[in-house]
Write an enzyme that holds these catalytic residues in place. Structure first.
Site, PDB file in Angstrom:
ATOM      1  CG  ASP A 270      -2.165   0.900   0.960  1.00  0.00           C
ATOM      2  OD1 ASP A 270      -2.097   1.761   0.061  1.00  0.00           O
ATOM      3  OD2 ASP A 270      -3.182   0.766   1.680  1.00  0.00           O
TER       4      ASP A 270
HETATM    5  C1  NOJ Z   1      -4.140   3.877   0.204  1.00  0.00           C
HETATM    6  C2  NOJ Z   1      -5.262   2.902   0.372  1.00  0.00           C
HETATM    7  O1  NOJ Z   1      -5.159   2.236   1.612  1.00  0.00           O
HETATM    8  C3  NOJ Z   1      -5.353   1.887  -0.736  1.00  0.00           C
HETATM    9  O2  NOJ Z   1      -6.519   1.140  -0.568  1.00  0.00           O
HETATM   10  C4  NOJ Z   1      -5.296   2.555  -2.071  1.00  0.00           C
HETATM   11  O3  NOJ Z   1      -5.416   1.613  -3.093  1.00  0.00           O
HETATM   12  C5  NOJ Z   1      -4.014   3.337  -2.192  1.00  0.00           C
HETATM   13  N1  NOJ Z   1      -3.946   4.332  -1.142  1.00  0.00           N
HETATM   14  C6  NOJ Z   1      -3.864   4.026  -3.534  1.00  0.00           C
HETATM   15  O4  NOJ Z   1      -4.764   5.059  -3.651  1.00  0.00           O
END
Ligand code: NOJ
Length: 744
Positions: A270
């Site tokens: 993430d």
């Molecule tokens: C953080 C989030 O937790 C995740 O779900 C997401 O895909 C990414 N950012 C990218 O935006």
């Protein structure tokens, strides 16, 4: 396969450590509206420049957040021209519930209990995404959520692993089509492995501590199902699971995901997860963080800026990062690019993108999904459906009733507000000329107490019309209701109150919404309450005083049209709750599949100041039909641990309208080698029945439905026991039978 392998081998053999690190790095590329304040730790001016120079030097293998096909082509050209090996960029994005055509939010889609609708919806999302040049979506979110304070409950399928797994599979199929690389499809990336929904206190990003039994029996199954369905990617969670941060958790990403489950795709961190191994106090510095993540099996790092994986060459040099692990990661990323056809067709057709985004068939899919997701929570004296011939005036009340931005919900960026149909607009269009439809906002919009991380994208904060006078508006709303045949009141949370970094410590209706509702109900005009939400809210008062309550969630682009069709009975609501709806936040977490306690007869009286039953149970939802269940039987009284029984039940629509029912089967094991939940969902079928129609449904209950992870032996077991079976329209179903399972 052979040719993919040799193409990958050929490339890897020529790559320098820096080029390998580049392939394993994914950067955000933001183009923010003028004046936006990023709120994240980066410089909005500098960041695109930094990313472009990385792309131009082979320092990035993937980008996220670019959705304009012309931009995608420009950046792709930059990558290919700057890359001596001609390796194209992979574009990823959060296509959570639609790109241009916005579907109902994921928790709503789950409430349809309809895998076909879910699959069709995500295939539209994939078609639009692929048309603009996106190859990969960071979805589905398959995290089990049992605490509605956690804002991300809106992105998942709720509390139950069986429903969660079915929804996960449908989404993976929808996104990926028949197989990875199918035309008009994208790579699906189930996330966030693992346990993210268990955040302490429902506080987003906080630590998660799950027992062995919860992990294997509750939190893992949707991931396993998504992997079995062929998902090409998995994203890590942010937080520490039982003390080990996901980004450095070798057990999760190598032992469980790959070695045990046979996952063949690539893992992405993430955003900034690898860097945050340092923040967590786990890794010493970025080089150490990069080594630990790649050694754990995290193939690609998603980074806002300053990627930790840029330090991989040093980590290789010092021996901290395993060269085999790095090569295996590069291999997986290159394989994904080859499978998606990127080496053959790296660019996207911009004219075609425009056509696909405008496809009216996509809007129909979204509208039908919204119709099938709505959950009817109360309908005293059959107030719904409204009879258009006997209603001549409708008061539509509340600021959410005519808010386009809130209608489509959180986690959308490329929406078109002009084509979004609000509840007010939908009712106006449907009611026709003979019916007066008036709107009063009644109260101010409620603002979040601190900025949302999505404010930087613009159009995220609600606002009142100029010169808004709340006292006058409140009175006007009440007067309007008093003078109308029916009042439709829309309450809920503004969309920026839910989603990532949007946890709440309360489940109350924000602002003066309850007060407004109470004043409208007091007029004596029949009230239909529409709830716009992604989590259960405190509806105790409404459930006792408002005759009709329909949960419409954030219903998407054509949500208002869907709501109008439901209100006027063109279609019947058939959705069911994917979570237990608590009475108050103090009951949280509350799940139907709890263990049998020492004093089961008092299960409903655990608190002295509140019932310990939910306001609405898991699986609950009414309909315009009236369903009766009879003749529940099992084809054999006993079977062995490898055997399967067939359960059948007759369902009749005894009402006078065609309607849908979700027939649910629950299983309970009476005794065995561990404590088992009182009952667990193990089958469901959504059916449509005409008035008077009966149908006999069958469910197969075999070893997969009975086995569970036993924490004492740390393995899957299947106990000989007596099994109770309940079938009905929600998790409190009482119609029961049983069968025995004996040792093989
Ligand atoms: C953080 C989030 O937790 C995740 O779900 C997401 O895909 C990414 N950012 C990218 O935006």
């Amino acid at each position: 396969m052979e040719t993919i392998q040799s193409q990958v081998d050929e490339l890897i053999s020529q790559m320098t450590p820096a080029e390998k690190a580049g392939q394993l790095t994914q950067y955000f590329y933001f183009r923010l509206p003028p004046g936006a304040e990023p709120g994240l730790d980066f410089d909005a001016e500098q960041q695109p420049r930094m990313v472009e120079s990385a792309v131009g030097e082979g320092g990035a293998g993937s980008l996220l957040f670019v959705t304009d096909p012309a931009e995608i082509n420009r950046l792709q050209r930059l990558a290919l021209e700057g890359n001596r090996l001609g390796i194209p960029l992979l574009f990823g994005f959060d296509v959570i519930h639609g790109l241009r055509t916005i579907l109902p939010v994921p928790i709503a889609m789950a409430a349809s209990w309809d895998p076909q609708t879910i699959e069709r919806g995500q295939s539209v999302a994939a078609r639009e995404a692929r048309a603009v040049g996106i190859h990969w979506t960071f979805a589905p979110m398959v995290d089990i959520a049992r605490d509605p304070r956690w804002g991300r409950i809106v992105e998942g399928a709720g509390e139950d692993p069986y429903l969660g797994a079915a929804v996960a599979v449908a989404q993976v199929r929808g996104f990926q089509g028949g197989e990875l690389g199918s035309p008009e499809s994208v790579i699906a990336g189930p996330k966030h492995f693992a346990g993210y929904g268990g955040a302490l206190g429902g506080r987003d990003y906080d630590e998660v501590n799950l027992s062995d039994s919860e992990l294997w029996n509750v939190y893992f199954p949707p991931f396993k199902a998504a992997v079995d369905a062929g998902a090409g990617n998995v994203m890590t969670a942010y937080m520490g699971l039982n003390g080990i941060p996901a980004g450095g958790n070798r057990w999760l990403f190598t032992e469980v995901l790959r070695e045990l489950w046979g996952f063949k795709g690539f893992v992405v961190s993430d955003a900034n997860v690898v860097r945050s191994l340092v923040t967590h106090g786990f890794a010493a510095d970025l080089t150490d963080a990069a080594a630990r993540a790649v050694n754990a099996g995290v193939d690609m790092e998603m980074a806002v800026s300053d990627a930790a994986y840029a330090h991989l060459p040093e980590a290789l040099e010092s021996g901290a990062a395993s060269p085999e692990a790095v090569d295996a990661s590069v291999r997986r990323v290159l394989e994904a690019k080859i499978r998606m056809g990127l080496f053959d067709a790296p660019y996207v057709d911009e004219d075609r993108a425009r056509e696909v985004l405008a496809d009216p068939a996509h809007r129909d899919v979204a509208r039908i999904a919204a119709e099938r997701s709505a959950v009817l929570l109360r309908n005293e004296d059959d107030l719904l459906p409204l009879d258009a011939s006997s209603v001549s005036s409708i008061a539509v009340i509340g600021p959410l009733a005519d808010s386009k931005r809130d209608t489509i919900g959180p986690w959308v960026f490329d929406f078109d507000l002009d084509e979004t149909v609000t509840v007010l607009e939908g009712i106006r269009a449907k009611a026709g000329d003979g019916v007066r439809v008036d709107h009063a906002r009644g109260i101010r919009v409620v603002q979040r107490e601190f900025p949302s991380m999505f404010d930087m994208f613009g159009r995220n904060r609600p606002s009142d019309p100029d010169g808004f006078d709340e006292e006058a508006e409140f009175q006007q709303a009440v007067d309007l209701a008093r003078g109308s045949d029916v009042a439709v009141v829309v309450v809920g949370e503004w969309q920026n109150m839910i989603g990532e970094a949007a946890s709440r410590s309360s489940l109350e209706l924000p602002g003066r919404q309850l007060e407004l509702l109470q004043a409208v109900v007091e007029t004596g005009t029949p009230v239909v309450l529409l709830v716009m939400n992604g989590r259960p809210l405190d509806l105790r008062w409404a459930a006792a005083h408002v005759p009709a309550i329909l949960d419409i969630w954030y219903p998407g682009t054509h949500g208002g049209a869907a709501v109008a069709n439901l209100l006027f009975g063109e279609v019947a609501p058939g959705g069911k709750l994917p979570f237990s709806w608590p009475r108050t936040v103090g009951q949280v977490p509350m799940v139907y599949a709890h263990a049998r306690s020492h004093e089961p007869e008092n299960q409903g009286r655990r608190y002295w100041d509140e019932a310990s039953t939910p306001l609405f149970p898991f699986g609950y939802g009414l309909s315009y039909g009236r369903f009766e269940y009879a003749n529940l039987s099992v084809d054999q009284p006993a079977t062995t641990s490898g055997g399967t029984v067939t359960v059948s039940v007759e369902v009749t629509n005894a009402g006078d309208r065609e309607a849908d029912e979700v027939v649910q089967l629950y299983l309970g094991q009476r005794y065995g080698s561990a404590l088992r939940p009182v009952r667990e969902l193990k089958g469901f079928q959504r059916i449509s029945l005409s008035p008077g129609e009966s149908r006999t449904l069958e469910f197969r209950v075999g070893p997969n439905e009975r086995r569970y992870w036993n924490a004492a032996v740390r393995d899957w077991v299947s106990d000989p026991s007596t099994f109770d079976v309940w079938v009905g329209g929600d998790s409190t179903a009482e119609l029961a039978t049983s069968f025995e399972v004996t040792q093989e």
